[in-house]
Write an enzyme that holds these catalytic residues in place. Structure first.
Site, PDB file in Angstrom:
ATOM      1  N   GLY A  41       7.675  -7.433   1.850  1.00 30.58           N
ATOM      2  CA  GLY A  41       7.333  -8.396   0.817  1.00 30.58           C
ATOM      3  C   GLY A  41       8.546  -8.825   0.040  1.00 30.58           C
ATOM      4  O   GLY A  41       8.505  -9.953  -0.633  1.00 30.58           O
ATOM      5  N   GLU A  42       9.148  -8.024  -0.167  1.00 30.42           N
ATOM      6  CA  GLU A  42      10.560  -8.193  -1.408  1.00 30.42           C
ATOM      7  C   GLU A  42      11.458  -8.967  -0.665  1.00 30.42           C
ATOM      8  O   GLU A  42      11.814  -9.050   0.745  1.00 30.42           O
ATOM      9  CB  GLU A  42      11.037  -6.968  -1.601  1.00 30.42           C
ATOM     10  CG  GLU A  42      10.210  -5.895  -2.448  1.00 30.42           C
ATOM     11  CD  GLU A  42      10.821  -4.529  -2.801  1.00 30.42           C
ATOM     12  OE1 GLU A  42      12.143  -4.280  -2.413  1.00 30.42           O
ATOM     13  OE2 GLU A  42      10.113  -3.691  -3.453  1.00 30.42           O
ATOM     14  N   ARG A 105       2.182 -27.243 -14.251  1.00 30.87           N
ATOM     15  CA  ARG A 105       1.129 -27.794 -14.727  1.00 30.87           C
ATOM     16  C   ARG A 105       0.303 -27.085 -16.063  1.00 30.87           C
ATOM     17  O   ARG A 105      -0.140 -27.312 -16.820  1.00 30.87           O
ATOM     18  CB  ARG A 105      -0.202 -27.772 -13.648  1.00 30.87           C
ATOM     19  CG  ARG A 105       0.140 -29.214 -12.825  1.00 30.87           C
ATOM     20  CD  ARG A 105      -0.685 -29.171 -11.644  1.00 30.87           C
ATOM     21  NE  ARG A 105      -0.346 -28.250 -10.579  1.00 30.87           N
ATOM     22  CZ  ARG A 105      -0.644 -28.294  -9.334  1.00 30.87           C
ATOM     23  NH1 ARG A 105      -1.734 -28.879  -9.214  1.00 30.87           N
ATOM     24  NH2 ARG A 105      -0.148 -27.728  -8.520  1.00 30.87           N
ATOM     25  N   GLN A 106       0.786 -25.598 -15.931  1.00 25.27           N
ATOM     26  CA  GLN A 106       0.245 -25.071 -16.919  1.00 25.27           C
ATOM     27  C   GLN A 106       1.252 -24.938 -18.116  1.00 25.27           C
ATOM     28  O   GLN A 106       1.910 -23.734 -18.315  1.00 25.27           O
ATOM     29  CB  GLN A 106       0.117 -23.607 -16.478  1.00 25.27           C
ATOM     30  CG  GLN A 106      -0.430 -22.278 -17.342  1.00 25.27           C
ATOM     31  CD  GLN A 106      -2.099 -22.805 -17.356  1.00 25.27           C
ATOM     32  OE1 GLN A 106      -2.775 -22.646 -16.557  1.00 25.27           O
ATOM     33  NE2 GLN A 106      -2.618 -22.755 -18.585  1.00 25.27           N
ATOM     34  N   ASP A 178      -5.448 -41.440 -14.978  1.00 24.70           N
ATOM     35  CA  ASP A 178      -6.024 -40.809 -16.151  1.00 24.70           C
ATOM     36  C   ASP A 178      -5.085 -41.284 -17.257  1.00 24.70           C
ATOM     37  O   ASP A 178      -4.046 -41.788 -17.331  1.00 24.70           O
ATOM     38  CB  ASP A 178      -6.119 -39.391 -16.034  1.00 24.70           C
ATOM     39  CG  ASP A 178      -4.607 -38.531 -15.808  1.00 24.70           C
ATOM     40  OD1 ASP A 178      -3.862 -38.942 -16.586  1.00 24.70           O
ATOM     41  OD2 ASP A 178      -4.438 -37.763 -14.880  1.00 24.70           O
ATOM     42  N   LYS A 201     -11.018 -40.371 -16.197  1.00 24.22           N
ATOM     43  CA  LYS A 201     -11.259 -38.953 -15.257  1.00 24.22           C
ATOM     44  C   LYS A 201     -11.236 -37.860 -16.339  1.00 24.22           C
ATOM     45  O   LYS A 201     -10.863 -37.622 -17.522  1.00 24.22           O
ATOM     46  CB  LYS A 201      -9.891 -38.839 -14.389  1.00 24.22           C
ATOM     47  CG  LYS A 201      -9.777 -37.635 -13.620  1.00 24.22           C
ATOM     48  CD  LYS A 201      -8.743 -37.588 -12.752  1.00 24.22           C
ATOM     49  CE  LYS A 201      -7.557 -36.893 -13.281  1.00 24.22           C
ATOM     50  NZ  LYS A 201      -6.196 -36.677 -12.677  1.00 24.22           N
ATOM     51  N   ASP A 231      -1.904 -32.718  -4.901  1.00 23.55           N
ATOM     52  CA  ASP A 231      -2.060 -31.439  -4.601  1.00 23.55           C
ATOM     53  C   ASP A 231      -3.170 -31.287  -3.497  1.00 23.55           C
ATOM     54  O   ASP A 231      -2.856 -31.584  -2.303  1.00 23.55           O
ATOM     55  CB  ASP A 231      -2.318 -30.663  -5.881  1.00 23.55           C
ATOM     56  CG  ASP A 231      -2.393 -29.222  -5.798  1.00 23.55           C
ATOM     57  OD1 ASP A 231      -2.262 -28.660  -4.461  1.00 23.55           O
ATOM     58  OD2 ASP A 231      -2.618 -28.224  -6.439  1.00 23.55           O
ATOM     59  N   THR A 232      -4.399 -31.177  -3.814  1.00 25.78           N
ATOM     60  CA  THR A 232      -5.622 -31.009  -2.736  1.00 25.78           C
ATOM     61  C   THR A 232      -5.838 -32.595  -2.448  1.00 25.78           C
ATOM     62  O   THR A 232      -6.668 -32.781  -1.426  1.00 25.78           O
ATOM     63  CB  THR A 232      -6.729 -30.356  -3.391  1.00 25.78           C
ATOM     64  OG1 THR A 232      -7.273 -30.966  -4.422  1.00 25.78           O
ATOM     65  CG2 THR A 232      -6.085 -29.040  -3.672  1.00 25.78           C
ATOM     66  N   ALA A 233      -5.532 -33.499  -3.126  1.00 23.68           N
ATOM     67  CA  ALA A 233      -5.816 -34.938  -2.719  1.00 23.68           C
ATOM     68  C   ALA A 233      -7.417 -35.289  -3.049  1.00 23.68           C
ATOM     69  O   ALA A 233      -7.742 -36.385  -2.574  1.00 23.68           O
ATOM     70  CB  ALA A 233      -5.504 -35.337  -1.370  1.00 23.68           C
TER      71      ALA A 233
END
Length: 325
Positions: A41-42, A105-106, A178, A201, A231-233
């Site tokens: 995985g590297e 987003r964070q 929003d 929202k 994103d997930t919509a």
């Protein structure tokens, strides 16, 4: 001494198609670089030719790409390694071109004991050795403040407004999803000569949103919901249905970044949108619904890269209107 700067363009595995378009428009070849993921995985990278003294632009949105087998975290790690390798190979400048800035987003603590991930990513890029960052439509303007190096902030707003202006939609009203997107949507509406409405929202948890009511009139009109990402919509689908239930005759959506994770394709296919217009900052995975339209941001990024290389003004690309927050 007679010395000319060199521009060298390299692509990670996150969005090689976009990098190819940029290279073509710049009139240069993508530089040869070996990128692979070991069985544990590297991630590994190696530049296959000298980059000493060159301005090295690395095209790598920090998103996943099923076609090349990288996840969002792989893409981020790959970018860091490519920056570090370029610094170690004596590049003159290293510019990270991240049209999609992952973890954006964070950008603050919403609950106790959370990380501020967007700030951490900024520190990682600077620690790796990036001299500047080129990005597009950040989720929040304050992310620029996490950097001590220059950040060139692009926007797809002009490109998207031109697309919808060309459609000649009648009785258009731009709908902010929003309160945090009101300023962006107000500018969008102003450029299209449209009215503005706002959705109420609330977000009780991550990736969960509840649509309340609409502030403004959409009955019998063409509604356009504008956001920075999809994103997930799930939220977008609910917003579109709310607008339709309030009497909108037609419903469209526009966003810069098509993250489109989870059940996004199913949600968009079942939504009331005639068109969902996005850009190619993030590559679409296969199986996208027919109502998605993709506009390329390659021309915009090419112009910005050329101006950074020649030390010209980047804000002139947008007439100084790339500060959207």
């Amino acid at each position: 001494m007679d010395y000319d700067k060199r521009l060298m363009l390299f692509s990670g595995r996150a969005n090689p198609a976009l990098a190819g378009k940029i290279a073509e428009k710049l009139g240069v070849d993508l530089g040869p670089v070996t990128l692979k993921t070991f069985s544990n995985g590297e991630v590994y990278c190696r530049y296959e030719e000298s980059i000493r003294g060159a301005d090295v632009f690395i095209i790598q949105p920090t998103c996943g790409n099923p076609d090349t087998g990288v996840s969002a975290n792989d893409a981020l790690m790959e970018l860091l390694l490519m920056i570090d390798a370029a610094v170690g190979a004596s590049a003159h400048r290293v510019i990270a071109v991240c049209p999609w800035y992952g973890y954006s987003r964070q950008d603050k603590k919403s609950a106790p004991r959370e990380p501020i991930s967007a700030r951490l990513v900024a520190r990682m890029l600077e620690s790796a050795g990036a001299d500047r960052v080129l990005t597009m439509d950040l989720h929040a303007g304050q992310v620029q403040g996490f950097f001590q190096k220059p950040v060139d902030h692009m926007t797809a707003m002009m490109m998207l407004t031109q697309y919808f202006a060309d459609l000649n939609l009648q009785d258009l009203v731009v709908v902010a999803p929003d309160a945090g997107r009101v300023k962006l949507n107000k500018k969008f509406a102003s450029k299209l000569g449209a009215e503005l409405a706002i959705l109420d929202k609330e977000r009780p948890a991550q990736q969960v949103a509840e649509i309340g009511y609409i502030i403004g009139d959409v009955r019998g009109k063409t509604a356009l919901i504008v956001d920075d990402m999809i994103d997930t919509a799930g939220t977008l689908k609910a917003a579109g249905q709310t607008v339709r239930d309030e009497g909108a005759a037609r419903v469209f959506a526009a966003a810069t970044h098509p993250v489109l994770s989870g059940k996004a394709f199913e949600n968009l296919a079942a939504s009331p949108f005639e068109q969902i217009v996005v850009t190619d900052t993030i590559p679409l995975r296969r199986g996208a619904p027919d109502n998605i339209r993709v506009l390329s941001c390659a021309e915009l990024l090419t112009d910005s890269i050329r101006r950074i290389f020649t030390d010209d003004s980047v804000s002139e690309v947008f007439g100084g209107e790339n500060q959207l927050f």
